[in-house]
Design a protein around this motif. Sequence first.
Motif, mmCIF file in Angstrom:
data_model
loop_
_atom_site.group_PDB
_atom_site.id
_atom_site.type_symbol
_atom_site.label_atom_id
_atom_site.label_comp_id
_atom_site.label_asym_id
_atom_site.label_seq_id
_atom_site.Cartn_x
_atom_site.Cartn_y
_atom_site.Cartn_z
ATOM 1 N N UNK A 72 -21.661 -28.629 9.361
ATOM 2 C CA UNK A 72 -23.118 -29.255 9.112
ATOM 3 C C UNK A 72 -23.570 -29.419 7.938
ATOM 4 N N UNK A 73 -22.821 -28.624 6.929
ATOM 5 C CA UNK A 73 -23.153 -28.585 5.420
ATOM 6 C C UNK A 73 -22.104 -29.535 4.703
ATOM 7 N N UNK A 74 -20.738 -29.211 4.790
ATOM 8 C CA UNK A 74 -19.900 -29.904 4.123
ATOM 9 C C UNK A 74 -18.959 -30.632 4.896
ATOM 10 N N UNK A 75 -18.206 -31.649 4.061
ATOM 11 C CA UNK A 75 -17.120 -32.333 4.773
ATOM 12 C C UNK A 75 -15.733 -31.141 4.841
ATOM 13 N N UNK A 76 -14.788 -31.672 5.465
ATOM 14 C CA UNK A 76 -13.606 -30.508 5.600
ATOM 15 C C UNK A 76 -13.268 -30.557 4.168
ATOM 16 N N UNK A 77 -13.029 -31.331 3.205
ATOM 17 C CA UNK A 77 -12.449 -31.384 1.935
ATOM 18 C C UNK A 77 -13.293 -30.470 1.145
ATOM 19 N N UNK A 78 -14.653 -30.760 1.176
ATOM 20 C CA UNK A 78 -15.673 -30.051 0.321
ATOM 21 C C UNK A 78 -15.646 -28.453 0.943
ATOM 22 N N UNK A 79 -15.638 -28.294 2.239
ATOM 23 C CA UNK A 79 -15.490 -26.962 2.666
ATOM 24 C C UNK A 79 -13.861 -26.062 2.062
ATOM 25 N N UNK A 80 -13.085 -26.790 2.117
ATOM 26 C CA UNK A 80 -11.829 -26.107 1.831
ATOM 27 C C UNK A 80 -11.965 -25.833 0.153
ATOM 28 N N UNK A 99 -2.787 -27.073 1.524
ATOM 29 C CA UNK A 99 -2.061 -28.063 1.736
ATOM 30 C C UNK A 99 -1.841 -28.335 3.127
ATOM 31 N N UNK A 100 -1.574 -27.373 4.006
ATOM 32 C CA UNK A 100 -1.487 -27.340 5.595
ATOM 33 C C UNK A 100 -2.606 -27.816 6.062
ATOM 34 N N UNK A 101 -3.523 -27.399 5.877
ATOM 35 C CA UNK A 101 -5.149 -27.573 6.452
ATOM 36 C C UNK A 101 -5.239 -28.984 6.192
ATOM 37 N N UNK A 102 -5.265 -29.191 4.788
ATOM 38 C CA UNK A 102 -5.821 -30.668 4.335
ATOM 39 C C UNK A 102 -4.974 -31.925 5.054
ATOM 40 N N UNK A 103 -3.642 -31.582 5.402
ATOM 41 C CA UNK A 103 -2.667 -32.602 6.110
ATOM 42 C C UNK A 103 -3.249 -32.697 7.554
ATOM 43 N N UNK A 104 -3.840 -31.776 8.172
ATOM 44 C CA UNK A 104 -4.246 -31.680 9.508
ATOM 45 C C UNK A 104 -5.225 -32.658 9.912
ATOM 46 N N UNK A 105 -5.122 -33.337 10.959
ATOM 47 C CA UNK A 105 -5.954 -34.470 11.338
ATOM 48 C C UNK A 105 -7.164 -33.683 11.953
#
Length: 73
Positions: A22-30, A64-70
């Motif tokens: 609710x605060x960050x996009x996936x990439x921002x959270x990562x 890298x693994x999580x970033x590539x996950x849909x």
Amino acid sequence: MEPFSTPFFEENFRQYIKKNNDVFSKLEAMNSYYRSVVSSMIYDNLNKNSEIIRRIRNLDAAYKTIKEEKTEE
């Protein structure tokens, strides 16, 4: 699960993304989680440089693994 292993970090990435969706996009959270972990490793009083390198490599592999996950939307 072994602490600081790649699967350990992958699971922590997933949990952090879910917890902060609710605060960050996936990439921002990562990126936030990544920076936090690296900072804590740097300031940790580990005497073995090889251990720090192993942990950072595992963190990077998990990133890298999580970033590539849909993303489920």
